[in-house]
Every structure is written in C-alpha cells, then in structure tokens.
Design an enzyme around this catalytic site. Structure first.
Site, PDB file in Angstrom:
ATOM      1  N   GLU A 181      49.219 -25.749  18.538  1.00 32.08           N
ATOM      2  CA  GLU A 181      50.542 -25.655  17.922  1.00 32.08           C
ATOM      3  C   GLU A 181      50.484 -24.881  16.606  1.00 32.08           C
ATOM      4  OE1 GLU A 181      51.490 -30.173  19.427  1.00 32.08           O
ATOM      5  OE2 GLU A 181      51.872 -29.656  17.343  1.00 32.08           O
ATOM      6  N   CYS A 192      51.793 -23.002   9.347  1.00 33.04           N
ATOM      7  CA  CYS A 192      50.724 -23.991   9.493  1.00 33.04           C
ATOM      8  C   CYS A 192      49.973 -23.641  10.779  1.00 33.04           C
ATOM      9  CB  CYS A 192      51.386 -25.363   9.576  1.00 33.04           C
ATOM     10  SG  CYS A 192      50.263 -26.695   9.923  1.00 33.04           S
ATOM     11  N   CYS A 203      40.634 -32.288  18.061  1.00 32.58           N
ATOM     12  CA  CYS A 203      39.792 -32.550  16.890  1.00 32.58           C
ATOM     13  C   CYS A 203      38.885 -33.722  17.212  1.00 32.58           C
ATOM     14  CB  CYS A 203      40.653 -32.867  15.668  1.00 32.58           C
ATOM     15  SG  CYS A 203      39.669 -33.124  14.160  1.00 32.58           S
ATOM     16  N   CYS A 241      40.887 -39.334  13.126  1.00 28.70           N
ATOM     17  CA  CYS A 241      41.648 -40.072  12.114  1.00 28.70           C
ATOM     18  C   CYS A 241      42.713 -40.880  12.852  1.00 28.70           C
ATOM     19  CB  CYS A 241      42.285 -39.110  11.103  1.00 28.70           C
ATOM     20  SG  CYS A 241      41.042 -38.112  10.251  1.00 28.70           S
ATOM     21  N   CYS A 277      46.506 -39.786  13.324  1.00 27.13           N
ATOM     22  CA  CYS A 277      46.728 -38.373  13.654  1.00 27.13           C
ATOM     23  C   CYS A 277      46.787 -38.173  15.162  1.00 27.13           C
ATOM     24  CB  CYS A 277      45.603 -37.536  13.051  1.00 27.13           C
ATOM     25  SG  CYS A 277      45.640 -35.817  13.562  1.00 27.13           S
ATOM     26  N   SER A 302      42.685 -26.989   4.652  1.00 28.42           N
ATOM     27  CA  SER A 302      42.747 -28.446   4.480  1.00 28.42           C
ATOM     28  C   SER A 302      41.574 -29.081   5.215  1.00 28.42           C
ATOM     29  CB  SER A 302      44.070 -28.953   5.058  1.00 28.42           C
ATOM     30  OG  SER A 302      44.125 -30.357   5.032  1.00 28.42           O
ATOM     31  N   HIS A 311      43.887 -39.904   1.716  1.00 30.69           N
ATOM     32  CA  HIS A 311      44.567 -40.966   2.468  1.00 30.69           C
ATOM     33  C   HIS A 311      44.174 -42.388   2.103  1.00 30.69           C
ATOM     34  CE1 HIS A 311      46.028 -37.611   4.656  1.00 30.69           C
ATOM     35  NE2 HIS A 311      44.975 -37.446   5.426  1.00 30.69           N
ATOM     36  N   CYS A 338      51.633 -32.535  13.761  1.00 30.81           N
ATOM     37  CA  CYS A 338      50.823 -31.617  14.552  1.00 30.81           C
ATOM     38  C   CYS A 338      50.037 -32.334  15.629  1.00 30.81           C
ATOM     39  CB  CYS A 338      49.903 -30.816  13.648  1.00 30.81           C
ATOM     40  SG  CYS A 338      50.421 -29.111  13.645  1.00 30.81           S
TER      41      CYS A 338
HETATM   42  N1  SAH Z   1      41.761 -31.546   9.817  1.00 30.05           N
HETATM   43  C1  SAH Z   1      42.308 -31.124   8.597  1.00 30.05           C
HETATM   44  C2  SAH Z   1      43.528 -30.238   8.749  1.00 30.05           C
HETATM   45  C3  SAH Z   1      44.495 -30.604   9.834  1.00 30.05           C
HETATM   46  S1  SAH Z   1      45.374 -32.113   9.582  1.00 30.05           S
HETATM   47  C4  SAH Z   1      42.593 -32.305   7.695  1.00 30.05           C
HETATM   48  O1  SAH Z   1      42.531 -33.440   8.164  1.00 30.05           O
HETATM   49  O2  SAH Z   1      42.859 -32.078   6.519  1.00 30.05           O
HETATM   50  C5  SAH Z   1      46.500 -31.608   8.296  1.00 30.05           C
HETATM   51  C6  SAH Z   1      47.110 -32.764   7.494  1.00 30.05           C
HETATM   52  O3  SAH Z   1      48.043 -33.502   8.298  1.00 30.05           O
HETATM   53  C7  SAH Z   1      46.065 -33.767   7.034  1.00 30.05           C
HETATM   54  O4  SAH Z   1      46.271 -34.135   5.700  1.00 30.05           O
HETATM   55  C8  SAH Z   1      46.319 -34.897   7.963  1.00 30.05           C
HETATM   56  O5  SAH Z   1      45.802 -36.075   7.475  1.00 30.05           O
HETATM   57  C9  SAH Z   1      47.816 -34.888   8.094  1.00 30.05           C
HETATM   58  N2  SAH Z   1      48.335 -35.662   9.225  1.00 30.05           N
HETATM   59  C10 SAH Z   1      47.751 -35.872  10.401  1.00 30.05           C
HETATM   60  N3  SAH Z   1      48.524 -36.664  11.181  1.00 30.05           N
HETATM   61  C11 SAH Z   1      49.628 -36.932  10.469  1.00 30.05           C
HETATM   62  C12 SAH Z   1      50.815 -37.697  10.728  1.00 30.05           C
HETATM   63  N4  SAH Z   1      51.008 -38.302  11.877  1.00 30.05           N
HETATM   64  N5  SAH Z   1      51.740 -37.765   9.749  1.00 30.05           N
HETATM   65  C13 SAH Z   1      51.562 -37.129   8.571  1.00 30.05           C
HETATM   66  N6  SAH Z   1      50.481 -36.380   8.279  1.00 30.05           N
HETATM   67  C14 SAH Z   1      49.521 -36.307   9.202  1.00 30.05           C
HETATM   68 FE1  SF4 Z   2      41.240 -34.049  12.764  1.00 25.56          FE
HETATM   69 FE2  SF4 Z   2      42.627 -33.617  10.509  1.00 25.56          FE
HETATM   70 FE3  SF4 Z   2      43.685 -35.033  12.544  1.00 25.56          FE
HETATM   71 FE4  SF4 Z   2      41.709 -36.069  11.096  1.00 25.56          FE
HETATM   72  S1  SF4 Z   2      43.766 -35.542  10.368  1.00 25.56           S
HETATM   73  S2  SF4 Z   2      41.876 -36.094  13.333  1.00 25.56           S
HETATM   74  S3  SF4 Z   2      40.476 -34.269  10.694  1.00 25.56           S
HETATM   75  S4  SF4 Z   2      43.146 -32.875  12.577  1.00 25.56           S
END
Ligand code: SAH
Ligand code: SF4
Length: 382
Positions: A103, A116, A123, A127, A130, A208, A232, A350
């Site tokens: 995406e 973005c 991934c 997390c 996510c 990021s 976080h 995302c």
């Molecule tokens: N992997 C990298 C970049 C991609 S995620 C990272 O983790 O930084 C980009 C951002 O979106 C990160 O800060 C991540 O924690 C946040 N993110 C992921 N899922 C999310 C969600 N459901 N709501 C809000 N932010 C989210």
């Molecule tokens: Fe991967 Fe970033 Fe999502 Fe964590 S927040 S699972 S590092 S994409």
C-alpha cells in the site's frame, strides 16, 4: 569499478532502471561503453519528466536508445485498489511482480503533499497493534519497486487529483520495517534526494524504524535522511509487549542510538512516534515515564491516534486523553504534537487493505532468527 556500485544486472533480464542510483547508473552506462554523464540525462528523463519510453529520450543517440530498450526496462506496479477519503487522502494498493500487494498513501496538506511508502511486503516484527505486523513477512521490495511508488504517485496525482501538484515529502511509514531492507531503502532514498532525480531535501525524506539499533548506526554512515523512531512505550516491560523487537534492542540501547543519530536530523531532534492505545500506554503515569525517558534529549513526539482494524484487541484513546497526555509532555518542555487522523473513512491504517495473510508461524520463525524470544501468543492480543 567498486563492487559496491556494480549494477547487478542479471544476464538474461533487462535491468529495472528506476532502481539505479546515480553511481550504479554511471556504472551501468560504463558497462555499455558509454560516458557517465548519460546517467544524469537518463535520470532527468525518468524521474523529472516521467518519461519511461527510451525512444523519447531525444538527447541520447539513436543507437543508445535502441540499446537501452533491449537491456533496460521500467516496470510500474498495477493499481488494484484506489480509495479516496473525504479529506483528500488517497490510498492505493499496488500489485507487484509475482502477485504481492503493498500500500501507499497520499496525504495532501496546504503546504506539502506527503507520500507514505512501503518498503517490504508484510513485516516480520509483529508489533501487536499493527495490521501489517499481523500479516507476517513475505519479502523485501527492490529499490525499483520502492522508487516506483513515488513515480506512480506523482503520475496519479497529476492525472487524477490536482494537475501540477507534486509529492514534496516521503515517509517510509507504509508496510514493512525499512531498516530490515537496508540497502534497497538507502538507495531509494538516495534517488529521491538526488538533484538530477527527485531532488527532495533530507528534511523531506523520513525513515521510520521500530528500533533496529545496529542499522540506525549504519544509516548514519550511509545516507542523510531524517529519522522517526516508533517508541510507543516508555518502559521495557510495556515495549517488549507492544514492539517485540524491544526484547532484542531494549530502550537503553535504542535511546543511545537515537542520541547518536539526533544531530543528523534537521532540527537536531528525533521524531518519536507514540501510538495512543486506550488504557494501555496513555495514562498520566505513562506520560510521566515518557518524560523521564526523554529528559535531557532534544525530542519531538508525535501522538498517533490508534487506527483500529478488525480483531486488533485495542481501542483508540479518547481525544480528551490524548490532549491530557500532550499537555503533560508540553508542560515538561517536550515538543508534542497529536497527529491528525487522516483517511479514517478508507481504512488508512497501513497494511489493512492488503488482506489477511495469516502467516504467524513464519513471522515467529523470523523473530526467532532475529534472536527475539517469542512466547506463545505474546505477539498478539487477538
Ligand atoms: N516499521 C516502521 C515503519 C512502518 S510503520 C516502524 O514501525 O516505524 C509506521 C508507523 O505506523 C509506526 O510508527 C507504527 O507504529 C504506526 N502504526 C502501525 N500500526 C498502526 C495503527 N494501527 N494505528 C496507528 N499507527 C500505527
Ligand atoms: Fe512492522 Fe512497523 Fe508494523 Fe511494527 S509497526 S509490525 S515494525 S510495520
């Protein structure tokens, strides 16, 4: 010729020329018996004028144009989903070669237009809040695939959104952990910042990361981009749960790496991302712990309202709670900005649209390889 810049052209396939940074492109032309300045000419055609048909590159000789048509190509992903939000945010799902989908999200504001971009299909870092992390890891994207997002977005924005509008800012905040696809991401960032290509300044390209400490140090050596760190949680116990890579690179190591990187960032401050999860990390006690963690550091904190997705197991903090959290940090002298929610009506979290690849086993295997202890069920609150 340095092997670091060898063009890596497979013998039997045309090279994906969008993915060659200046040094590689010069090496590529040298391998064709051409002068290095051809690289600049072709970069301008591709990245500045959006021309992908070599026959239209009129400042190249006819023989070179014909040669390029044989040995090089430009593959753009197919747009398989196109969602437009009422607030102007646009989300595209792209189908890559081999059938994988990623995406990208376009976020227009008055003074900038941010794209973005994704860096991996899925991934591995799991997390818990996510959607991409829930899907597991599929593969790294190539430099050409990463850059093709910017190429395509500019074309789509120009044709379908606002003629003449260009992407001004890039954030590597789409699918994937950019620093686990290090070389491809660095080369893509170099192309985005190259004067003869997109010419974006380092203030406008932000990588990021969830905190891959050794790669943060390598990034410092390799390419001049801004850095955002997905924090976080203010304590190891909570971060171990939300961002499992913390078990490998705990906060003390992460913050030390941030301190080494911070002078590189335009304002001398790292941007810390903090997703606001109701009753999980959003209380005044969490704010106080965060203040202690950031004490004495130049920092900018972005409070991100959690973007919910089905079966996430989390809820978004109320706006009142986010405002209180922000006030506490600001009172302690920390520059703190709640991020506006964008694209709410189009599932802009995302990874949300790309389908449920239930690949937990593979993801856990990957985490084990990274040295992270994966307790049964620990990576998920579902
Ligand atoms: N992997 C990298 C970049 C991609 S995620 C990272 O983790 O930084 C980009 C951002 O979106 C990160 O800060 C991540 O924690 C946040 N993110 C992921 N899922 C999310 C969600 N459901 N709501 C809000 N932010 C989210
Ligand atoms: Fe991967 Fe970033 Fe999502 Fe964590 S927040 S699972 S590092 S994409």
């Amino acid at each position: 010729m340095s092997t670091a810049f060898a063009p890596e052209i497979p013998d039997d396939r045309p090279v994906e020329i969008l993915g060659l940074g200046r040094a590689r492109l010069e090496a590529f032309f040298a391998s064709l018996g051409e002068k290095p300045f051809r690289a600049v000419q072709v970069m301008k055609w591709l990245h500045q004028r959006g021309v992908t048909d070599f026959s239209q590159m009129t400042d190249l000789s006819r023989a070179l144009r014909e040669k390029l048509a044989q040995v090089a190509c430009v593959t753009l992903p197919d747009v398989v989903v196109d969602q437009a939000s009422r607030d102007g945010t646009r989300k595209w799902v792209l189908r890559l070669e081999g059938g994988n989908s990623v995406e990208m999200v376009y976020i227009p504001e008055d003074d900038r237009a941010t794209l973005c971009v994704s860096s991996q299909v899925g991934c591995s870092l799991a997390c818990t809040f996510c959607s991409t992390g829930r899907q597991g890891f599929n593969r790294n994207m190539s430099t050409a695939e990463i850059v093709s997002q910017l190429f395509l977005a500019n074309r789509l924005v120009e044709r379908e959104v606002v003629p003449g509008r260009k992407i001004t800012n890039i954030v590597f905040m789409g699918m994937g952990e950019p620093l686990l696809n290090f070389d491809a991401v660095c080369e893509a960032a170099e192309i985005m910042m190259e004067d003869n290509a997109w010419g974006l300044s380092k203030r406008r390209v932000t990588v990021s990361t969830s905190g891959i400490v050794p790669a943060m140090d390598r990034l410092l050596e390799r390419v001049d981009v801004s850095l955002a760190v997905s924090l976080h949680a203010p304590t190891d116990s909570l971060r171990d749960e939300l961002v499992p890579i913390n078990r490998k690179y705990p906060l003390a190591e992460l913050m030390a790496a941030c301190d080494r990187y911070a002078p590189r960032c335009p304002t001398g401050a790292i941007t810390y991302e903090y997703v606001m999860l109701k009753d999980v990390n959003d209380t005044q006690a969490h704010a106080d712990a965060l203040i202690r963690l950031l004490h004495g550091r130049e920092a900018k904190v972005n409070l991100i309202p959690f973007n919910p997705f089905p079966m996430s197991g989390y809820e978004r903090s109320s706006f009142a709670r986010i405002a209180k959290f922000q006030q506490r940090l600001v009172a302690a002298g920390i520059n703190t900005i709640p991020r506006r929610t964008r694209g709410e009506d189009i599932d802009a979290a995302c990874g949300q649209l790309v389908g449920d690849v239930d690949d937990r086993a593979r993801r856990d295997e990957k985490l084990r390889k990274l040295g992270v202890v994966v307790a049964p069920g620990a990576a998920s609150t579902c």
